[in-house]
Design a protein around this motif. Structure first.
Motif, short mmCIF file in Angstrom:
data_model
loop_
_atom_site.label_atom_id
_atom_site.label_comp_id
_atom_site.label_asym_id
_atom_site.label_seq_id
_atom_site.Cartn_x
_atom_site.Cartn_y
_atom_site.Cartn_z
N ALA A 263 43.26 38.42 47.66
CA ALA A 263 42.39 37.39 48.24
C ALA A 263 41.15 37.16 47.40
CB ALA A 263 42.00 37.80 49.66
N GLN A 264 40.79 38.13 46.59
CA GLN A 264 39.59 38.02 45.74
C GLN A 264 39.95 37.70 44.29
OE1 GLN A 264 36.54 41.25 47.08
NE2 GLN A 264 38.56 42.02 47.67
N ALA A 265 41.22 37.31 44.04
CA ALA A 265 41.67 37.02 42.68
C ALA A 265 42.42 35.69 42.66
CB ALA A 265 42.58 38.16 42.19
N PRO A 266 41.69 34.55 42.75
CA PRO A 266 42.35 33.24 42.82
C PRO A 266 43.22 32.93 41.61
CG PRO A 266 39.98 33.01 42.50
CD PRO A 266 40.23 34.44 42.85
N GLU A 267 42.81 33.41 40.42
CA GLU A 267 43.62 33.13 39.24
C GLU A 267 44.97 33.86 39.30
OE1 GLU A 267 41.64 36.93 38.68
OE2 GLU A 267 40.95 34.98 39.41
N VAL A 268 44.97 35.05 39.88
CA VAL A 268 46.23 35.78 40.06
C VAL A 268 47.09 35.07 41.10
CG1 VAL A 268 47.27 37.96 40.80
CG2 VAL A 268 45.20 37.97 39.39
N GLN A 269 46.49 34.62 42.18
CA GLN A 269 47.23 33.88 43.20
C GLN A 269 47.94 32.67 42.60
OE1 GLN A 269 45.06 32.80 46.77
NE2 GLN A 269 43.69 34.55 46.51
N ALA A 270 47.23 31.92 41.77
CA ALA A 270 47.81 30.72 41.17
C ALA A 270 49.05 31.07 40.35
CB ALA A 270 46.77 30.01 40.31
N ARG A 271 48.97 32.16 39.61
CA ARG A 271 50.12 32.55 38.79
C ARG A 271 51.29 33.02 39.65
NH1 ARG A 271 48.37 36.51 34.09
NH2 ARG A 271 50.51 36.04 33.44
N LEU A 272 51.00 33.75 40.71
CA LEU A 272 52.07 34.25 41.57
C LEU A 272 52.73 33.12 42.36
CD1 LEU A 272 50.52 37.58 42.93
CD2 LEU A 272 52.10 37.26 41.03
N ALA A 273 51.95 32.13 42.75
CA ALA A 273 52.51 30.99 43.48
C ALA A 273 53.39 30.14 42.57
CB ALA A 273 51.39 30.15 44.07
N ALA A 274 53.02 30.07 41.30
CA ALA A 274 53.76 29.22 40.36
C ALA A 274 54.96 29.90 39.75
CB ALA A 274 52.81 28.75 39.25
N ASN A 275 54.98 31.21 39.71
CA ASN A 275 56.03 31.92 38.98
C ASN A 275 56.42 33.19 39.73
OD1 ASN A 275 57.75 33.13 37.19
ND2 ASN A 275 56.31 33.16 35.47
N HIS A 276 57.50 33.11 40.48
CA HIS A 276 57.96 34.28 41.24
C HIS A 276 58.45 35.41 40.34
CE1 HIS A 276 58.59 32.38 45.48
NE2 HIS A 276 57.43 32.08 44.94
N ASP A 277 58.73 35.11 39.10
CA ASP A 277 59.15 36.18 38.18
C ASP A 277 58.02 37.19 37.95
OD1 ASP A 277 61.63 35.03 37.91
OD2 ASP A 277 61.16 34.00 36.03
N LEU A 278 56.79 36.81 38.27
CA LEU A 278 55.66 37.71 38.10
C LEU A 278 55.46 38.67 39.28
CD1 LEU A 278 52.98 35.28 36.61
CD2 LEU A 278 54.21 37.10 35.40
N HIS A 279 56.22 38.48 40.34
CA HIS A 279 56.00 39.29 41.54
C HIS A 279 56.27 40.77 41.29
CE1 HIS A 279 56.33 35.72 44.59
NE2 HIS A 279 55.40 35.55 43.66
N HIS A 280 57.27 41.06 40.49
CA HIS A 280 57.58 42.46 40.19
C HIS A 280 56.39 43.13 39.49
CE1 HIS A 280 59.99 45.99 39.31
NE2 HIS A 280 59.64 45.90 38.04
N ALA A 281 55.83 42.44 38.51
CA ALA A 281 54.66 42.98 37.81
C ALA A 281 53.48 43.11 38.76
CB ALA A 281 54.30 42.08 36.63
N ALA A 282 53.34 42.15 39.67
CA ALA A 282 52.23 42.20 40.62
C ALA A 282 52.32 43.43 41.51
CB ALA A 282 52.22 40.94 41.47
N ILE A 283 53.51 43.74 41.99
CA ILE A 283 53.70 44.92 42.84
C ILE A 283 53.40 46.18 42.06
CG2 ILE A 283 55.41 46.28 44.11
CD1 ILE A 283 56.77 43.55 44.78
N ASN A 284 53.92 46.28 40.84
CA ASN A 284 53.68 47.47 40.02
C ASN A 284 52.19 47.64 39.70
OD1 ASN A 284 56.31 48.37 39.94
ND2 ASN A 284 56.81 47.23 38.08
N GLU A 285 51.50 46.53 39.47
CA GLU A 285 50.07 46.63 39.18
C GLU A 285 49.29 47.03 40.44
OE1 GLU A 285 46.51 46.17 36.67
OE2 GLU A 285 48.51 47.07 36.66
N CYS A 286 49.74 46.59 41.60
CA CYS A 286 49.10 47.03 42.84
C CYS A 286 49.32 48.52 43.06
CB CYS A 286 49.63 46.23 44.03
SG CYS A 286 49.01 44.53 44.11
#
Length: 407
Positions: A263-286
């Motif tokens: 919620a505090q990272a709008p640039e990350v949100q934009a990338r995740l909304a545009a490219n679901h292939d990044l979701h795996h990396a997002a989970i691992n980074e979390c």
């Protein structure tokens, strides 16, 4: 510090510069961020291990190498007791298996869990997880806001878990309250009383599942064999309670930490909304950025560590937060970086007791990101909130409100 009467005396020979003012259940000094609190402790001392007088007195591992040793080397650090304070929460929780068992005794009991929680055993659950995820999001998406902890994080993983063990959702408040008395006790009952309440709840269910049969996790536990023999009723109940405690807390908190960060990272949100292939990396980074477990081990025999002697029977807490949030393990560790090439973390623990629920947790997170960003591509924290984390064996987030534009 608290009143002196509540604090333990340091062991003989512990240097003054090893003693820290740090309570794992309330680690905050002037701020309310769990991960900052842990890194502040680490940065306050040059030592790899320190001692705190809180919670009956115990050691805290600060370096990645020592944290890994505590989780991985059962010959020096036993899982017989994994919580502090040792005489209350620790001994009460030590009645549960397989976490309180060291190898090789733990292996046959751990296999019982692996049969139902690893890999392909979890895949059939995904359609149910997805439907529940969609239903929950659709229940508030038109409102333009939600209390994420109460309206989603405390709903999805707990309801999925209750399906996994085939228990009524109506039992959730009671079971969640009992489980919380080990990870973040509120003083309403003692850990020993929580243990007895769990046993009273579980024993008749184990008897019923043995007779009835079924495909759920509790039935599998009730009807499984270990070492070529049926489990005793006591063993089955103790394993079932371990499952209930482990399944009713961690994912709730990890989801909450994740969505508050995003919620505090709008640039990350934009990338995740545009490219679901990044979701795996997002989970691992979390998982790397937001570890939340600070479990403990009991010292097996006197051992010298970083110039001090840890005595037989001493407790040592190993915060997974400080494994991943060390610059030696990850560059600029407090930064959330979707493009990070290497992610070293211990979010699911390490060694023989690596979390058996990690496959279910990852699947739930994957579905959450897919369905959330399909409906709410941009969101933020509602202004004016006081944002607080919670300490404990499993850290958590106080409830917070997200908002977004409708339509």
């Amino acid at each position: 510090m608290s009143e002196a009467a509540t604090l333990a005396r340091p062991p003989a020979g512990v240097p003054q510069d090893r003693i820290v003012d740090f309570d794992i259940y309330n680690p905050f000094h002037g701020q309310h961020d769990l991960h900052v609190a842990w890194t502040q402790l680490r940065d306050s001392t040059p030592h790899e291990v320190v001692w705190t007088p809180y919670n009956e007195g115990h050691w805290i591992a600060l370096s990645p190498d020592l944290i890994n040793q505590v989780y991985s080397d059962a010959t020096r650090f036993s899982s017989r007791v994994v919580l502090v304070p040792k005489s209350t929460a620790g001994e009460a929780y030590g009645d549960f298996i397989p976490l309180s068992l060291d190898p090789p005794e733990h292996r046959p009991f751990r296999k019982v869990l692996n049969d139902k929680l690893y890999g392909s055993a979890i895949h059939p659950l995904e359609p149910k997880v997805r439907k529940l995820t969609v239903d929950l999001i659709e229940s508030f998406v038109a409102n333009g806001r939600c209390d994420f902890v109460h309206e989603f994080a405390e709903e999805l993983p707990l309801r999925v878990f209750m399906q996994l063990v085939d228990l009524p959702v109506e039992h959730l408040p009671k079971l969640k309250h009992l489980a919380d008395q080990f990870t973040r006790p509120d003083g309403s009952i003692t850990p020993a009383q929580a243990t007895e309440a769990f046993k009273a709840y579980v024993h008749p269910i184990i008897e019923e599942r043995k007779a009835k049969g079924g495909n759920d996790l509790l039935t599998h536990i009730a009807t499984s064999e270990v070492n070529g023999r049926p489990m005793t009723e006591s063993e089955a109940a103790r394993l079932a309670i371990q499952v209930l405690v482990g399944g009713l807390d961690t994912v709730v908190n990890f989801m909450s930490f994740t969505m508050r960060l995003l919620a505090q990272a709008p640039e990350v949100q934009a990338r995740l909304a545009a490219n679901h292939d990044l979701h795996h990396a997002a989970i691992n980074e979390c998982l790397r950025r937001l570890p939340l477990v600070s479990s403990a081990r009991e010292v097996v025999a006197d051992v010298e560590v970083d110039g001090v002697t840890l005595a037989r029977g001493d407790m040592i807490v190993a915060p997974t937060e400080l494994y991943a949030l060390n610059p030696e393990m990850n560059a600029d560790p407090l930064k959330y970086d979707l493009d990070r090439k290497v992610r070293n973390h211990m979010a699911f623990g390490s060694g023989n007791h690596t979390c058996p629920g990690q496959f279910l947790a990852r699947m739930e997170m994957k579905v959450l990101l897919e369905e959330w960003f399909a409906r709410i591509p941009r969101f933020e924290l509602e202004p004016g909130q006081t944002l607080r984390h919670r300490g404990g064996i499993v850290g958590g987030c106080e409830p917070f409100v997200l908002r977004w534009d409708v339509g």
